[in-house]
Design an enzyme around this catalytic site. Sequence first.
Site, short mmCIF file in Angstrom:
data_model
loop_
_atom_site.label_atom_id
_atom_site.label_comp_id
_atom_site.label_asym_id
_atom_site.label_seq_id
_atom_site.Cartn_x
_atom_site.Cartn_y
_atom_site.Cartn_z
CG HIS A 171 -8.34 2.46 2.13
ND1 HIS A 171 -7.01 2.36 2.48
CD2 HIS A 171 -8.57 3.79 1.93
CE1 HIS A 171 -6.46 3.57 2.50
NE2 HIS A 171 -7.39 4.45 2.16
CG ASN A 192 -3.01 6.43 3.57
OD1 ASN A 192 -3.85 5.56 3.75
ND2 ASN A 192 -3.24 7.49 2.82
#
Length: 492
Positions: free
Chosen positions: A65, A138
Amino acid sequence: MDPYKHRPSSAFNSPFWTTNSGAPVWNNNSSLTVGPRGQYLLEDYHLVEKLANFDRERIPERVVHARGASAKGFFEVTHDISHLTCADFLRAPGVQTPVIVRFSTVIHERGSPETLRDPRGFAVKFYTREGNFDLVGNNFPVFFIRDGMKFPDMVHALKPNPKSHIQENWRILDFFSHHPESLHMFTFLFDDLGVPQDYRHMEGSGVNTYTLINKAGKAHYVKFHWKPTCGVKCLLEDEAIKVGGANHSHATQDLYDSIAAGNYPEWKLFIQTIDPDHEDKFDFDPLDVTKTWPEDILPLQPVGRLVLNKNIDNFFAENEQLAFCPAIVVPGIYYSDDKLLQTRIFSYSDTQRHRLGPNYLQLPANAPKCAHHNNHHEGFMNFMHRDEEINYFPSRYDPVRHAEMFPIPPAVCTGRREKCIIEKENNFKQPGERYRSWAADRQERFICRWVDALSDPRVTHEIRSIWISYWSQADKSVGQKLASLLNVRPSI
Protein backbone atom coordinates in the site's frame (compact mmCIF):
# COMPACT_ATOMS: atom_id res chain seq x y z
CA MET A 1 -5.63 27.12 14.11
CA ASP A 2 -6.03 23.87 12.22
CA PRO A 3 -5.22 21.09 14.73
CA TYR A 4 -3.10 19.41 12.06
CA LYS A 5 -0.66 22.37 12.11
CA HIS A 6 1.63 22.27 15.11
CA ARG A 7 3.82 25.21 16.19
CA PRO A 8 6.61 26.11 15.82
CA SER A 9 6.61 26.16 12.04
CA SER A 10 8.24 28.63 9.67
CA ALA A 11 5.36 28.03 7.28
CA PHE A 12 2.86 29.71 9.62
CA ASN A 13 4.69 32.01 12.05
CA SER A 14 7.82 33.90 10.96
CA PRO A 15 7.79 36.42 8.09
CA PHE A 16 11.50 35.76 7.50
CA TRP A 17 13.67 32.67 7.04
CA THR A 18 15.02 30.89 10.14
CA THR A 19 16.88 27.75 11.15
CA ASN A 20 15.02 24.90 12.83
CA SER A 21 16.05 26.39 16.16
CA GLY A 22 14.53 29.75 15.23
CA ALA A 23 17.69 31.74 14.48
CA PRO A 24 17.28 34.24 11.60
CA VAL A 25 18.85 33.33 8.26
CA TRP A 26 19.90 36.39 6.26
CA ASN A 27 21.03 34.49 3.15
CA ASN A 28 19.37 31.27 1.97
CA ASN A 29 20.97 31.47 -1.49
CA SER A 30 24.72 31.26 -0.90
CA SER A 31 26.95 29.00 1.18
CA LEU A 32 29.65 30.32 3.54
CA THR A 33 33.03 29.96 1.78
CA VAL A 34 36.57 31.30 2.00
CA GLY A 35 36.26 33.98 -0.65
CA PRO A 36 33.90 33.82 -3.63
CA ARG A 37 35.57 30.64 -5.02
CA GLY A 38 36.98 29.10 -1.84
CA GLN A 39 36.24 26.04 0.26
CA TYR A 40 32.99 25.53 2.13
CA LEU A 41 33.17 26.09 5.87
CA LEU A 42 31.77 23.49 8.26
CA GLU A 43 30.71 26.34 10.52
CA ASP A 44 27.94 27.19 8.03
CA TYR A 45 25.36 25.67 10.36
CA HIS A 46 22.42 26.62 8.15
CA LEU A 47 23.92 24.77 5.17
CA VAL A 48 24.68 21.67 7.26
CA GLU A 49 21.21 21.69 8.79
CA LYS A 50 19.54 22.21 5.42
CA LEU A 51 21.42 19.32 3.77
CA ALA A 52 21.06 17.02 6.77
CA ASN A 53 17.30 17.54 6.83
CA PHE A 54 17.08 16.96 3.09
CA ASP A 55 19.10 13.73 3.39
CA ARG A 56 16.54 12.40 5.85
CA GLU A 57 13.29 13.48 4.17
CA ARG A 58 12.36 9.98 3.04
CA ILE A 59 11.02 7.50 5.54
CA PRO A 60 10.75 3.73 4.91
CA GLU A 61 8.17 3.02 2.26
CA ARG A 62 5.17 0.93 3.23
CA VAL A 63 5.93 -2.69 2.37
CA VAL A 64 2.44 -2.83 0.83
CA HIS A 65 0.00 0.00 0.00
CA ALA A 66 2.90 2.37 -0.66
CA ARG A 67 1.12 4.28 -3.44
CA GLY A 68 -1.82 6.13 -1.93
CA ALA A 69 -3.95 9.24 -1.66
CA SER A 70 -5.91 10.61 1.31
CA ALA A 71 -8.84 12.90 1.98
CA LYS A 72 -10.86 14.05 4.99
CA GLY A 73 -14.56 14.23 5.67
CA PHE A 74 -17.26 12.79 7.90
CA PHE A 75 -19.31 9.68 8.48
CA GLU A 76 -23.00 10.13 9.28
CA VAL A 77 -25.30 7.45 10.66
CA THR A 78 -28.48 7.14 8.61
CA HIS A 79 -30.01 3.96 10.06
CA ASP A 80 -30.34 2.77 13.63
CA ILE A 81 -28.27 -0.33 14.43
CA SER A 82 -28.08 0.24 18.20
CA HIS A 83 -29.70 -3.18 18.64
CA LEU A 84 -26.51 -4.67 17.16
CA THR A 85 -23.76 -2.51 18.66
CA CYS A 86 -23.12 -0.18 21.58
CA ALA A 87 -20.49 1.75 19.59
CA ASP A 88 -20.99 5.40 20.50
CA PHE A 89 -20.40 6.77 17.00
CA LEU A 90 -23.19 4.48 15.72
CA ARG A 91 -25.60 5.34 18.54
CA ALA A 92 -28.33 7.05 16.48
CA PRO A 93 -29.18 8.41 13.03
CA GLY A 94 -27.76 11.87 12.45
CA VAL A 95 -24.57 11.35 14.47
CA GLN A 96 -21.52 12.58 12.55
CA THR A 97 -17.91 11.52 13.10
CA PRO A 98 -14.83 13.10 11.47
CA VAL A 99 -12.80 10.70 9.33
CA ILE A 100 -9.71 10.51 7.19
CA VAL A 101 -9.58 7.98 4.36
CA ARG A 102 -6.61 6.58 2.47
CA PHE A 103 -6.96 4.84 -0.89
CA SER A 104 -4.03 2.93 -2.33
CA THR A 105 -2.68 0.34 -4.69
CA VAL A 106 -1.28 -2.67 -2.88
CA ILE A 107 1.82 -4.16 -4.45
CA HIS A 108 3.63 -1.49 -6.41
CA GLU A 109 5.98 1.23 -5.21
CA ARG A 110 5.23 4.78 -4.17
CA GLY A 111 4.92 6.76 -7.39
CA SER A 112 3.93 3.78 -9.55
CA PRO A 113 1.09 4.18 -12.10
CA GLU A 114 -2.42 4.02 -10.66
CA THR A 115 -3.65 2.06 -13.69
CA LEU A 116 -1.92 -1.23 -12.87
CA ARG A 117 -3.98 -4.37 -12.25
CA ASP A 118 -3.79 -4.58 -8.50
CA PRO A 119 -6.14 -4.63 -5.50
CA ARG A 120 -6.86 -1.21 -4.01
CA GLY A 121 -6.72 -0.31 -0.35
CA PHE A 122 -9.71 1.42 1.26
CA ALA A 123 -8.84 2.42 4.84
CA VAL A 124 -11.02 4.64 7.03
CA LYS A 125 -10.00 6.19 10.36
CA PHE A 126 -12.99 7.30 12.47
CA TYR A 127 -12.13 9.89 15.15
CA THR A 128 -14.85 8.91 17.64
CA ARG A 129 -15.60 10.17 21.16
CA GLU A 130 -14.40 6.80 22.48
CA GLY A 131 -11.12 6.74 20.58
CA ASN A 132 -10.19 5.96 17.00
CA PHE A 133 -11.63 3.12 14.96
CA ASP A 134 -9.62 1.94 11.96
CA LEU A 135 -11.55 0.02 9.33
CA VAL A 136 -8.69 -1.19 7.14
CA GLY A 137 -9.97 -2.85 4.00
CA ASN A 138 -9.70 -3.23 0.24
CA ASN A 139 -11.91 -2.72 -2.78
CA PHE A 140 -12.47 -6.50 -3.03
CA PRO A 141 -14.49 -8.36 -0.37
CA VAL A 142 -12.16 -11.40 -0.27
CA PHE A 143 -8.43 -12.08 -0.07
CA PHE A 144 -5.86 -14.43 -1.61
CA ILE A 145 -5.07 -16.43 1.53
CA ARG A 146 -6.82 -17.25 4.79
CA ASP A 147 -3.84 -17.76 7.11
CA GLY A 148 -1.47 -14.91 7.93
CA MET A 149 1.46 -17.34 8.07
CA LYS A 150 1.47 -17.15 4.26
CA PHE A 151 1.30 -13.36 4.02
CA PRO A 152 5.04 -12.55 3.72
CA ASP A 153 5.51 -15.23 1.05
CA MET A 154 2.43 -14.03 -0.82
CA VAL A 155 3.72 -10.46 -0.90
CA HIS A 156 7.17 -11.63 -1.98
CA ALA A 157 5.59 -13.56 -4.87
CA LEU A 158 3.50 -10.58 -5.98
CA LYS A 159 6.37 -8.11 -5.64
CA PRO A 160 9.05 -7.76 -8.34
CA ASN A 161 11.64 -10.48 -8.81
CA PRO A 162 14.45 -9.73 -6.30
CA LYS A 163 17.03 -10.36 -9.03
CA SER A 164 15.58 -8.24 -11.83
CA HIS A 165 13.06 -6.06 -9.95
CA ILE A 166 10.38 -6.98 -12.50
CA GLN A 167 6.96 -8.29 -11.51
CA GLU A 168 6.55 -11.62 -13.30
CA ASN A 169 3.54 -13.87 -13.77
CA TRP A 170 5.50 -17.09 -13.42
CA ARG A 171 6.39 -16.26 -9.82
CA ILE A 172 2.81 -15.29 -8.97
CA LEU A 173 1.27 -18.36 -10.58
CA ASP A 174 3.85 -20.67 -9.04
CA PHE A 175 3.09 -19.47 -5.51
CA PHE A 176 -0.69 -19.45 -5.84
CA SER A 177 -0.70 -22.86 -7.53
CA HIS A 178 -0.11 -24.13 -3.99
CA HIS A 179 -3.13 -22.17 -2.71
CA PRO A 180 -6.42 -22.97 -4.46
CA GLU A 181 -8.22 -20.75 -1.95
CA SER A 182 -6.90 -17.82 -4.03
CA LEU A 183 -9.28 -18.57 -6.94
CA HIS A 184 -12.07 -16.42 -5.54
CA MET A 185 -9.76 -13.40 -5.24
CA PHE A 186 -8.61 -13.91 -8.82
CA THR A 187 -12.22 -13.69 -10.02
CA PHE A 188 -12.03 -10.09 -8.80
CA LEU A 189 -8.44 -9.24 -9.76
CA PHE A 190 -8.64 -10.69 -13.29
CA ASP A 191 -12.17 -9.38 -13.75
CA ASP A 192 -12.89 -5.94 -15.23
CA LEU A 193 -12.87 -4.69 -11.61
CA GLY A 194 -9.11 -5.30 -11.49
CA VAL A 195 -8.40 -1.73 -12.68
CA PRO A 196 -10.80 0.82 -11.13
CA GLN A 197 -11.37 3.99 -13.15
CA ASP A 198 -10.42 6.01 -10.06
CA TYR A 199 -10.94 5.95 -6.32
CA ARG A 200 -14.33 7.70 -6.42
CA HIS A 201 -15.89 4.95 -8.55
CA MET A 202 -14.67 2.08 -6.40
CA GLU A 203 -16.35 -0.09 -3.79
CA GLY A 204 -14.76 -0.84 -0.45
CA SER A 205 -14.90 -3.71 1.99
CA GLY A 206 -13.69 -4.42 5.49
CA VAL A 207 -12.68 -7.84 4.07
CA ASN A 208 -12.24 -9.53 7.45
CA THR A 209 -15.04 -10.63 9.75
CA TYR A 210 -15.44 -8.47 12.85
CA THR A 211 -17.85 -8.72 15.77
CA LEU A 212 -20.54 -6.27 16.85
CA ILE A 213 -21.63 -6.29 20.51
CA ASN A 214 -24.70 -4.54 21.88
CA LYS A 215 -25.28 -3.19 25.38
CA ALA A 216 -26.68 -6.52 26.53
CA GLY A 217 -23.51 -8.29 25.43
CA LYS A 218 -25.09 -10.06 22.45
CA ALA A 219 -22.55 -10.58 19.67
CA HIS A 220 -22.97 -10.80 15.89
CA TYR A 221 -20.34 -11.43 13.26
CA VAL A 222 -20.23 -8.54 10.80
CA LYS A 223 -18.89 -7.69 7.35
CA PHE A 224 -18.55 -4.03 6.29
CA HIS A 225 -19.22 -2.82 2.73
CA TRP A 226 -18.78 0.61 1.11
CA LYS A 227 -20.87 1.39 -2.00
CA PRO A 228 -20.06 4.56 -4.03
CA THR A 229 -23.10 6.71 -4.80
CA CYS A 230 -21.63 7.62 -8.20
CA GLY A 231 -21.44 3.97 -9.22
CA VAL A 232 -18.62 1.56 -10.02
CA LYS A 233 -16.49 2.23 -13.11
CA CYS A 234 -13.42 0.40 -14.37
CA LEU A 235 -10.78 0.67 -17.06
CA LEU A 236 -10.25 -2.02 -19.68
CA GLU A 237 -6.73 -2.74 -20.89
CA ASP A 238 -6.56 -0.22 -23.73
CA GLU A 239 -8.17 2.47 -21.57
CA ALA A 240 -5.73 1.82 -18.71
CA ILE A 241 -2.76 2.14 -21.06
CA LYS A 242 -4.10 5.43 -22.43
CA VAL A 243 -4.95 6.93 -19.04
CA GLY A 244 -1.78 5.73 -17.33
CA GLY A 245 0.38 6.90 -20.20
CA ALA A 246 -1.02 10.41 -19.92
CA ASN A 247 -0.95 10.70 -16.12
CA HIS A 248 0.46 8.09 -13.75
CA SER A 249 -1.27 9.88 -10.82
CA HIS A 250 -4.69 10.13 -12.45
CA ALA A 251 -6.65 8.66 -9.50
CA THR A 252 -4.93 10.91 -6.96
CA GLN A 253 -5.58 13.96 -9.14
CA ASP A 254 -9.20 12.96 -9.76
CA LEU A 255 -9.83 12.67 -6.02
CA TYR A 256 -8.12 15.97 -5.22
CA ASP A 257 -9.70 17.92 -8.08
CA SER A 258 -13.20 16.57 -7.39
CA ILE A 259 -13.09 17.64 -3.76
CA ALA A 260 -11.60 21.03 -4.65
CA ALA A 261 -14.46 21.59 -7.11
CA GLY A 262 -17.10 20.72 -4.50
CA ASN A 263 -17.96 17.40 -6.14
CA TYR A 264 -17.63 15.47 -2.90
CA PRO A 265 -17.22 11.68 -3.18
CA GLU A 266 -19.74 9.72 -1.14
CA TRP A 267 -20.15 6.09 -0.15
CA LYS A 268 -22.97 4.29 1.63
CA LEU A 269 -21.99 1.90 4.41
CA PHE A 270 -23.76 -1.46 4.59
CA ILE A 271 -23.25 -4.41 6.88
CA GLN A 272 -24.02 -8.11 6.82
CA THR A 273 -24.45 -9.93 10.11
CA ILE A 274 -24.47 -13.53 11.30
CA ASP A 275 -25.47 -14.80 14.71
CA PRO A 276 -22.46 -16.87 15.89
CA ASP A 277 -24.92 -19.52 17.03
CA HIS A 278 -25.79 -20.07 13.36
CA GLU A 279 -22.29 -20.13 11.86
CA ASP A 280 -22.37 -23.90 11.25
CA LYS A 281 -25.43 -23.64 8.99
CA PHE A 282 -23.43 -22.60 5.93
CA ASP A 283 -21.32 -24.60 3.49
CA PHE A 284 -18.43 -22.22 4.19
CA ASP A 285 -16.73 -20.89 7.29
CA PRO A 286 -17.98 -17.32 7.99
CA LEU A 287 -14.52 -16.50 9.34
CA ASP A 288 -12.82 -17.56 6.09
CA VAL A 289 -11.56 -14.37 4.41
CA THR A 290 -11.57 -16.05 0.99
CA LYS A 291 -15.38 -16.26 1.06
CA THR A 292 -18.21 -13.78 0.58
CA TRP A 293 -21.47 -14.01 2.47
CA PRO A 294 -24.36 -14.59 0.02
CA GLU A 295 -26.53 -11.48 -0.06
CA ASP A 296 -29.69 -13.46 -0.84
CA ILE A 297 -29.29 -15.22 2.53
CA LEU A 298 -27.55 -12.46 4.47
CA PRO A 299 -28.85 -9.19 3.00
CA LEU A 300 -27.03 -5.87 3.12
CA GLN A 301 -28.25 -3.60 5.92
CA PRO A 302 -27.77 0.18 5.51
CA VAL A 303 -25.87 1.99 8.25
CA GLY A 304 -24.65 5.40 7.11
CA ARG A 305 -22.82 7.52 4.59
CA LEU A 306 -19.21 8.60 4.16
CA VAL A 307 -18.56 12.01 2.58
CA LEU A 308 -15.09 13.32 1.70
CA ASN A 309 -15.35 17.11 1.62
CA LYS A 310 -11.83 18.33 2.46
CA ASN A 311 -8.48 17.73 0.84
CA ILE A 312 -5.49 17.06 3.04
CA ASP A 313 -3.22 20.01 3.85
CA ASN A 314 0.07 18.17 3.52
CA PHE A 315 0.73 14.93 1.65
CA PHE A 316 3.55 13.77 3.90
CA ALA A 317 1.83 14.52 7.21
CA GLU A 318 -1.58 13.17 6.26
CA ASN A 319 -0.78 10.43 3.78
CA GLU A 320 2.75 9.13 4.30
CA GLN A 321 2.60 9.46 8.09
CA LEU A 322 -1.03 8.37 8.25
CA ALA A 323 -1.09 4.92 9.86
CA PHE A 324 -3.85 2.34 10.19
CA CYS A 325 -4.17 -0.82 12.25
CA PRO A 326 -7.08 -3.31 12.42
CA ALA A 327 -6.38 -3.70 16.14
CA ILE A 328 -7.65 -0.15 16.76
CA VAL A 329 -11.33 -0.65 17.60
CA VAL A 330 -13.85 0.97 19.93
CA PRO A 331 -16.34 -0.44 22.46
CA GLY A 332 -19.11 -2.20 20.55
CA ILE A 333 -16.81 -3.45 17.78
CA TYR A 334 -14.40 -6.31 18.33
CA TYR A 335 -12.32 -8.85 16.47
CA SER A 336 -13.27 -12.36 15.43
CA ASP A 337 -11.20 -15.53 15.14
CA ASP A 338 -10.67 -14.83 11.44
CA LYS A 339 -7.13 -16.20 11.05
CA LEU A 340 -5.95 -13.43 8.77
CA LEU A 341 -7.41 -10.72 11.01
CA GLN A 342 -5.65 -12.19 14.03
CA THR A 343 -2.27 -11.80 12.34
CA ARG A 344 -3.09 -8.33 11.00
CA ILE A 345 -3.79 -7.20 14.58
CA PHE A 346 -0.09 -7.61 15.34
CA SER A 347 1.52 -6.93 11.98
CA TYR A 348 0.06 -3.51 11.20
CA SER A 349 1.08 -1.81 14.45
CA ASP A 350 4.47 -3.49 14.24
CA THR A 351 5.19 -2.15 10.76
CA GLN A 352 4.03 1.35 11.75
CA ARG A 353 6.48 1.38 14.65
CA HIS A 354 9.23 0.38 12.25
CA ARG A 355 8.20 2.93 9.63
CA LEU A 356 7.28 5.90 11.83
CA GLY A 357 8.67 5.13 15.27
CA PRO A 358 7.22 3.96 18.60
CA ASN A 359 5.24 7.18 19.08
CA TYR A 360 3.49 7.12 15.70
CA LEU A 361 0.10 7.48 17.41
CA GLN A 362 1.13 10.95 18.62
CA LEU A 363 1.32 12.22 15.05
CA PRO A 364 -1.62 14.56 14.41
CA ALA A 365 -3.23 12.39 11.72
CA ASN A 366 -3.09 9.31 13.96
CA ALA A 367 -3.81 10.78 17.39
CA PRO A 368 -7.32 10.51 18.83
CA LYS A 369 -9.31 13.73 19.02
CA CYS A 370 -10.87 12.71 22.34
CA ALA A 371 -9.17 12.94 25.74
CA HIS A 372 -6.82 10.05 26.45
CA HIS A 373 -4.59 9.04 29.34
CA ASN A 374 -1.96 6.36 29.95
CA ASN A 375 1.63 5.97 31.06
CA HIS A 376 3.12 5.22 27.66
CA HIS A 377 5.80 7.88 27.43
CA GLU A 378 9.27 8.82 26.27
CA GLY A 379 10.93 6.91 23.41
CA PHE A 380 12.08 8.20 20.03
CA MET A 381 10.34 11.31 18.71
CA ASN A 382 8.05 11.80 21.69
CA PHE A 383 6.69 15.33 21.34
CA MET A 384 3.72 15.20 23.71
CA HIS A 385 3.99 17.84 26.43
CA ARG A 386 3.62 16.14 29.83
CA ASP A 387 4.20 17.68 33.24
CA GLU A 388 2.74 15.09 35.61
CA GLU A 389 4.78 13.54 38.43
CA ILE A 390 2.93 10.23 38.55
CA ASN A 391 3.81 7.89 35.69
CA TYR A 392 2.69 4.64 37.30
CA PHE A 393 -0.61 3.02 38.19
CA PRO A 394 -2.28 2.81 40.65
CA SER A 395 -1.48 5.82 42.80
CA ARG A 396 -3.21 7.61 45.65
CA TYR A 397 -1.83 10.90 44.30
CA ASP A 398 -3.46 10.54 40.88
CA PRO A 399 -7.25 10.18 40.68
CA VAL A 400 -7.19 8.41 37.30
CA ARG A 401 -9.21 5.20 37.37
CA HIS A 402 -10.16 2.32 35.15
CA ALA A 403 -12.77 3.09 32.52
CA GLU A 404 -16.19 1.57 32.84
CA MET A 405 -16.25 -1.99 31.58
CA PHE A 406 -17.81 -2.47 28.17
CA PRO A 407 -19.08 -5.73 26.71
CA ILE A 408 -16.77 -7.94 24.69
CA PRO A 409 -17.73 -11.26 23.08
CA PRO A 410 -17.67 -14.14 25.54
CA ALA A 411 -15.36 -16.88 24.32
CA VAL A 412 -14.52 -20.33 25.63
CA CYS A 413 -11.23 -21.46 24.09
CA THR A 414 -10.76 -25.21 23.87
CA GLY A 415 -8.83 -27.52 21.58
CA ARG A 416 -5.38 -28.89 20.91
CA ARG A 417 -2.43 -26.70 20.04
CA GLU A 418 -1.81 -27.53 16.41
CA LYS A 419 -1.09 -26.03 13.00
CA CYS A 420 -3.92 -26.99 10.71
CA ILE A 421 -6.31 -25.80 8.01
CA ILE A 422 -9.99 -25.03 8.47
CA GLU A 423 -12.51 -27.82 7.96
CA LYS A 424 -14.74 -26.11 5.37
CA GLU A 425 -12.32 -25.04 2.66
CA ASN A 426 -14.80 -25.24 -0.24
CA ASN A 427 -12.36 -23.43 -2.53
CA PHE A 428 -14.18 -23.77 -5.85
CA LYS A 429 -17.92 -23.15 -5.41
CA GLN A 430 -17.96 -19.36 -5.02
CA PRO A 431 -15.40 -18.66 -7.79
CA GLY A 432 -17.51 -20.73 -10.19
CA GLU A 433 -20.73 -19.00 -9.18
CA ARG A 434 -19.17 -15.59 -9.66
CA TYR A 435 -17.86 -16.47 -13.12
CA ARG A 436 -21.25 -17.81 -14.22
CA SER A 437 -22.97 -14.60 -13.08
CA TRP A 438 -21.15 -12.56 -15.75
CA ALA A 439 -22.23 -11.74 -19.28
CA ALA A 440 -20.46 -13.62 -22.08
CA ASP A 441 -18.17 -10.73 -23.06
CA ARG A 442 -17.04 -10.27 -19.47
CA GLN A 443 -16.29 -14.00 -19.22
CA GLU A 444 -14.27 -13.79 -22.42
CA ARG A 445 -12.12 -10.95 -21.10
CA PHE A 446 -11.49 -12.94 -17.92
CA ILE A 447 -10.37 -15.96 -19.94
CA CYS A 448 -8.08 -13.79 -22.09
CA ARG A 449 -6.35 -12.38 -19.00
CA TRP A 450 -5.71 -15.88 -17.71
CA VAL A 451 -4.39 -17.06 -21.05
CA ASP A 452 -2.03 -14.10 -21.09
CA ALA A 453 -0.77 -14.84 -17.57
CA LEU A 454 -0.37 -18.57 -18.18
CA SER A 455 1.48 -17.88 -21.44
CA ASP A 456 4.48 -16.53 -19.54
CA PRO A 457 7.33 -18.59 -21.02
CA ARG A 458 8.64 -19.49 -17.56
CA VAL A 459 5.31 -20.97 -16.44
CA THR A 460 5.88 -24.72 -16.60
CA HIS A 461 3.54 -27.30 -18.08
CA GLU A 462 2.91 -28.58 -14.56
CA ILE A 463 1.81 -25.16 -13.28
CA ARG A 464 -0.46 -24.60 -16.29
CA SER A 465 -2.03 -28.00 -15.72
CA ILE A 466 -2.64 -27.27 -12.05
CA TRP A 467 -4.39 -23.98 -12.83
CA ILE A 468 -6.54 -25.55 -15.52
CA SER A 469 -7.47 -28.25 -13.02
CA TYR A 470 -8.43 -25.64 -10.43
CA TRP A 471 -10.59 -23.70 -12.86
CA SER A 472 -12.19 -26.90 -14.12
CA GLN A 473 -13.31 -27.60 -10.56
CA ALA A 474 -14.74 -24.08 -10.28
CA ASP A 475 -16.45 -24.16 -13.67
CA LYS A 476 -15.91 -26.91 -16.22
CA SER A 477 -16.19 -24.53 -19.18
CA VAL A 478 -13.39 -22.30 -17.86
CA GLY A 479 -11.03 -25.25 -17.63
CA GLN A 480 -12.00 -26.43 -21.11
CA LYS A 481 -11.46 -23.00 -22.66
CA LEU A 482 -8.08 -22.54 -20.99
CA ALA A 483 -6.96 -26.05 -21.94
CA SER A 484 -7.96 -25.50 -25.55
CA LEU A 485 -6.33 -22.08 -25.86
CA LEU A 486 -3.14 -23.20 -24.13
CA ASN A 487 -3.10 -26.72 -25.61
CA VAL A 488 -2.79 -28.26 -22.15
CA ARG A 489 -4.66 -31.07 -20.46
CA PRO A 490 -5.79 -30.50 -16.88
CA SER A 491 -3.94 -32.39 -14.15
CA ILE A 492 -6.42 -33.65 -11.56
